[in-house]
Design a protein around this motif. Structure first.
Motif, PDB file in Angstrom:
ATOM      1  N   GLN A   1       0.858  -1.178   0.000  1.00 21.74           N
ATOM      2  CA  GLN A   1       0.000   0.000   0.000  1.00 21.74           C
ATOM      3  C   GLN A   1       0.897   1.232   0.000  1.00 21.74           C
ATOM      4  OE1 GLN A   1      -2.450   0.385   3.550  1.00 21.74           O
ATOM      5  NE2 GLN A   1      -4.094   1.273   2.362  1.00 21.74           N
ATOM      6  N   CYS A   2       0.577   2.221  -0.860  1.00 23.61           N
ATOM      7  CA  CYS A   2       1.413   3.427  -0.927  1.00 23.61           C
ATOM      8  C   CYS A   2       1.429   4.111   0.435  1.00 23.61           C
ATOM      9  CB  CYS A   2       0.893   4.379  -1.995  1.00 23.61           C
ATOM     10  SG  CYS A   2       1.774   5.954  -2.008  1.00 23.61           S
ATOM     11  N   PRO A   3       2.607   4.352   1.001  1.00 26.65           N
ATOM     12  CA  PRO A   3       2.659   4.985   2.319  1.00 26.65           C
ATOM     13  C   PRO A   3       2.248   6.461   2.292  1.00 26.65           C
ATOM     14  CG  PRO A   3       4.878   4.413   1.569  1.00 26.65           C
ATOM     15  CD  PRO A   3       3.940   3.972   0.502  1.00 26.65           C
ATOM     16  N   CYS A   4       2.147   7.051   1.097  1.00 27.49           N
ATOM     17  CA  CYS A   4       1.742   8.461   1.009  1.00 27.49           C
ATOM     18  C   CYS A   4       0.224   8.607   0.900  1.00 27.49           C
ATOM     19  CB  CYS A   4       2.387   9.126  -0.201  1.00 27.49           C
ATOM     20  SG  CYS A   4       4.136   9.397   0.004  1.00 27.49           S
ATOM     21  N   CYS A   5      -0.393   7.880  -0.024  1.00 30.35           N
ATOM     22  CA  CYS A   5      -1.815   8.116  -0.289  1.00 30.35           C
ATOM     23  C   CYS A   5      -2.672   6.884  -0.006  1.00 30.35           C
ATOM     24  CB  CYS A   5      -2.007   8.557  -1.730  1.00 30.35           C
ATOM     25  SG  CYS A   5      -1.593   7.288  -2.922  1.00 30.35           S
ATOM     26  N   PHE A   6      -2.068   5.801   0.453  1.00 33.21           N
ATOM     27  CA  PHE A   6      -2.764   4.577   0.863  1.00 33.21           C
ATOM     28  C   PHE A   6      -3.420   3.808  -0.293  1.00 33.21           C
ATOM     29  CE2 PHE A   6      -3.104   7.685   4.419  1.00 33.21           C
ATOM     30  CZ  PHE A   6      -2.080   7.151   5.183  1.00 33.21           C
ATOM     31  N   THR A   7      -3.026   4.098  -1.517  1.00 37.02           N
ATOM     32  CA  THR A   7      -3.497   3.287  -2.642  1.00 37.02           C
ATOM     33  C   THR A   7      -2.968   1.861  -2.465  1.00 37.02           C
ATOM     34  OG1 THR A   7      -3.484   5.195  -4.103  1.00 37.02           O
ATOM     35  CG2 THR A   7      -3.478   3.043  -5.163  1.00 37.02           C
ATOM     36  N   ILE A   8      -3.862   0.897  -2.655  1.00 36.29           N
ATOM     37  CA  ILE A   8      -3.483  -0.494  -2.413  1.00 36.29           C
ATOM     38  C   ILE A   8      -2.923  -1.136  -3.681  1.00 36.29           C
ATOM     39  CG2 ILE A   8      -4.383  -2.782  -1.799  1.00 36.29           C
ATOM     40  CD1 ILE A   8      -6.404  -1.208   0.035  1.00 36.29           C
ATOM     41  N   TYR A   9      -1.791  -1.799  -3.546  1.00 36.31           N
ATOM     42  CA  TYR A   9      -1.168  -2.532  -4.656  1.00 36.31           C
ATOM     43  C   TYR A   9      -1.149  -4.014  -4.294  1.00 36.31           C
ATOM     44  CZ  TYR A   9       0.204   1.945  -6.505  1.00 36.31           C
ATOM     45  OH  TYR A   9       0.168   3.217  -7.023  1.00 36.31           O
ATOM     46  N   GLY A  10      -1.973  -4.778  -5.003  1.00 36.11           N
ATOM     47  CA  GLY A  10      -2.052  -6.194  -4.680  1.00 36.11           C
ATOM     48  C   GLY A  10      -2.893  -6.410  -3.448  1.00 36.11           C
ATOM     49  N   GLU A  11      -2.804  -7.549  -2.850  1.00 39.76           N
ATOM     50  CA  GLU A  11      -3.640  -7.874  -1.707  1.00 39.76           C
ATOM     51  C   GLU A  11      -2.833  -7.868  -0.422  1.00 39.76           C
ATOM     52  OE1 GLU A  11      -4.916 -11.381  -3.715  1.00 39.76           O
ATOM     53  OE2 GLU A  11      -6.991 -10.704  -3.771  1.00 39.76           O
ATOM     54  N   ILE A  12      -3.483  -7.364   0.603  1.00 35.08           N
ATOM     55  CA  ILE A  12      -2.806  -7.270   1.894  1.00 35.08           C
ATOM     56  C   ILE A  12      -3.073  -8.544   2.689  1.00 35.08           C
ATOM     57  CG2 ILE A  12      -2.608  -5.937   4.028  1.00 35.08           C
ATOM     58  CD1 ILE A  12      -3.733  -3.533   2.448  1.00 35.08           C
ATOM     59  N   ARG A  13      -2.016  -9.147   3.190  1.00 35.66           N
ATOM     60  CA  ARG A  13      -2.150 -10.346   4.020  1.00 35.66           C
ATOM     61  C   ARG A  13      -2.187  -9.958   5.486  1.00 35.66           C
ATOM     62  NH1 ARG A  13      -1.857 -15.281   2.077  1.00 35.66           N
ATOM     63  NH2 ARG A  13      -1.586 -15.402  -0.183  1.00 35.66           N
ATOM     64  N   GLY A  14      -3.060 -10.659   6.230  1.00 37.68           N
ATOM     65  CA  GLY A  14      -3.152 -10.407   7.662  1.00 37.68           C
ATOM     66  C   GLY A  14      -2.396 -11.463   8.452  1.00 37.68           C
ATOM     67  N   ASN A  15      -2.632 -11.488   9.768  1.00 37.54           N
ATOM     68  CA  ASN A  15      -1.952 -12.468  10.617  1.00 37.54           C
ATOM     69  C   ASN A  15      -2.934 -13.398  11.333  1.00 37.54           C
ATOM     70  OD1 ASN A  15      -3.012 -10.784  12.525  1.00 37.54           O
ATOM     71  ND2 ASN A  15      -1.086 -10.326  13.557  1.00 37.54           N
ATOM     72  N   GLN A  16      -4.095 -13.577  10.715  1.00 39.74           N
ATOM     73  CA  GLN A  16      -5.084 -14.517  11.245  1.00 39.74           C
ATOM     74  C   GLN A  16      -4.439 -15.899  11.409  1.00 39.74           C
ATOM     75  OE1 GLN A  16      -8.910 -14.611   8.983  1.00 39.74           O
ATOM     76  NE2 GLN A  16      -8.192 -16.635   8.372  1.00 39.74           N
ATOM     77  N   PRO A  17      -4.701 -16.581  12.522  1.00 38.86           N
ATOM     78  CA  PRO A  17      -4.096 -17.912  12.718  1.00 38.86           C
ATOM     79  C   PRO A  17      -4.318 -18.820  11.503  1.00 38.86           C
ATOM     80  CG  PRO A  17      -5.221 -17.229  14.698  1.00 38.86           C
ATOM     81  CD  PRO A  17      -5.537 -16.194  13.658  1.00 38.86           C
ATOM     82  N   VAL A  18      -3.291 -19.613  11.179  1.00 38.79           N
ATOM     83  CA  VAL A  18      -3.285 -20.349   9.911  1.00 38.79           C
ATOM     84  C   VAL A  18      -4.189 -21.580   9.868  1.00 38.79           C
ATOM     85  CG1 VAL A  18      -1.080 -19.613   8.974  1.00 38.79           C
ATOM     86  CG2 VAL A  18      -1.153 -21.457  10.680  1.00 38.79           C
ATOM     87  N   ASN A  19      -4.487 -22.156  11.022  1.00 34.25           N
ATOM     88  CA  ASN A  19      -5.153 -23.459  10.988  1.00 34.25           C
ATOM     89  C   ASN A  19      -6.679 -23.388  11.172  1.00 34.25           C
ATOM     90  OD1 ASN A  19      -4.887 -22.526  13.526  1.00 34.25           O
ATOM     91  ND2 ASN A  19      -4.088 -24.410  14.442  1.00 34.25           N
ATOM     92  N   GLY A  20      -7.299 -22.258  10.772  1.00 28.65           N
ATOM     93  CA  GLY A  20      -8.751 -22.126  10.932  1.00 28.65           C
ATOM     94  C   GLY A  20      -9.521 -22.670   9.748  1.00 28.65           C
TER      95      GLY A  20
END
Ligand code: ZN
Ligand code: ZN
Length: 291
Positions: A143-162
């Motif tokens: 995500q652009c740190p200046c204007c917050f335009t998103i490039y690609g998909e943002i991954r979170g840290n949700q537990p992996v085994n759900g």
């Protein structure tokens, strides 16, 4: 840079100007009564600069120049160069101007230094050092740190085994009695686990959870379901932190994508009816790059 006139030519010019003034003064004195106002003003218009500049003696010129601020001097210099015949020097000025503009544009907002190997983002046109923005996208988020335009998909840290499972019922949600076939029920399940480096307390255990959420079984609801499935794959639906309802630490919590965890009860009970919910959740998903 600037050409200096030979001193004798300066002298001759100043003598000439002084003579002109004498003539003007003389004419004002002698013809004062007879001259019409228009004629006088015409005389002034013809030689206003000469008259003004020579009220001070030519010898004072040097001291006046010295008292000029560097900026004024610079402007003066530029003007002189522009009038010069030498084309190279004119080019020099414009390239100097360009480089000033370039520095302003090419300052990297991540390292706050001049951009080394500048990389321009294609959607928003912001420029950063190649290494700075590549590392930011990889380690923090795309995500652009200046204007917050998103490039690609943002991954979170949700537990992996759900797991995320879906079933439907014929029961229609409040507010969707006439425009749905029934209700979609989502069940999220996570077993207990140990936090990893992306979580607040790496190495510490977290509690597992089971959550349910509901959507109307219609076109809009199905579309949101698809977006939620994508968000689940990107580990965006949940995170680990402090529970807003119980205050306990090290628990699995919702991650800013609101879910309707009740069928009834309206907005205040996280249920239906809620006319704006579907649009709101779409916006929340879009904020994470999912649309
Ligand atoms: Zn940088
Ligand atoms: Zn940008």
């Amino acid at each position: 840079m600037s050409k200096t006139l030979p001193s004798n030519s300066l002298l001759s010019i100043s003598t000439q100007i002084q003579n002109d003034i004498k003539i003007i003064k003389k004419s004002r004195k002698t013809k004062n009564k007879t001259l019409s106002d228009t004629t006088v003003s015409t005389t002034y218009h013809e030689t206003p600069n000469v008259y003004n500049s020579l009220t001070t003696k030519p010898t004072n010129k040097r001291t006046r120049l010295d008292s000029l601020t560097p900026n004024k001097l610079k402007q003066k210099k530029k003007k002189e160069i522009l009038y010069d015949d030498d084309d190279d020097e004119i080019e020099e000025i414009s390239s100097e101007k360009k480089s000033i503009e370039k520095i302003e544009i090419d300052r990297c907002a991540i390292c706050l230094d001049d951009c080394t190997e500048p990389k321009q983002l294609d959607k928003c046109s912001h420029i950063f050092c190649r290494t700075c923005i590549d590392h930011y996208f990889e380690a923090i988020k795309p995500q652009c740190p200046c204007c917050f335009t998103i490039y690609g998909e943002i991954r979170g840290n949700q537990p992996v085994n759900g797991t995320m499972t879906i079933d439907t019922s014929k029961h229609r949600l409040p507010g969707f009695e006439h425009d749905s076939r029934g209700t979609i029920r989502i069940t999220y399940y996570f077993p207990h686990g140990i936090q990893d480096e992306s979580h607040p307390n790496p190495g510490k255990p977290y509690q597992g959870t089971t959550r349910q959420a509901f959507l109307p079984d219609n076109r809009d609801g199905r579309h949101i379901l698809e977006l939620l499935q994508r968000a689940f794959e990107l580990r965006q639906i949940f995170t680990i932190g402090q529970s807003r309802t119980t205050g306990y630490d090290n628990v699995i919590t919702w991650n800013d994508i609101h879910h309707k965890t009740n069928i009834h009860g309206g907005v205040e009970n996280f249920g239906y009816p809620d006319k704006t919910y579907l649009n709101r959740v779409k916006q929340e998903l879009a904020a994470k790059g999912i649309k």
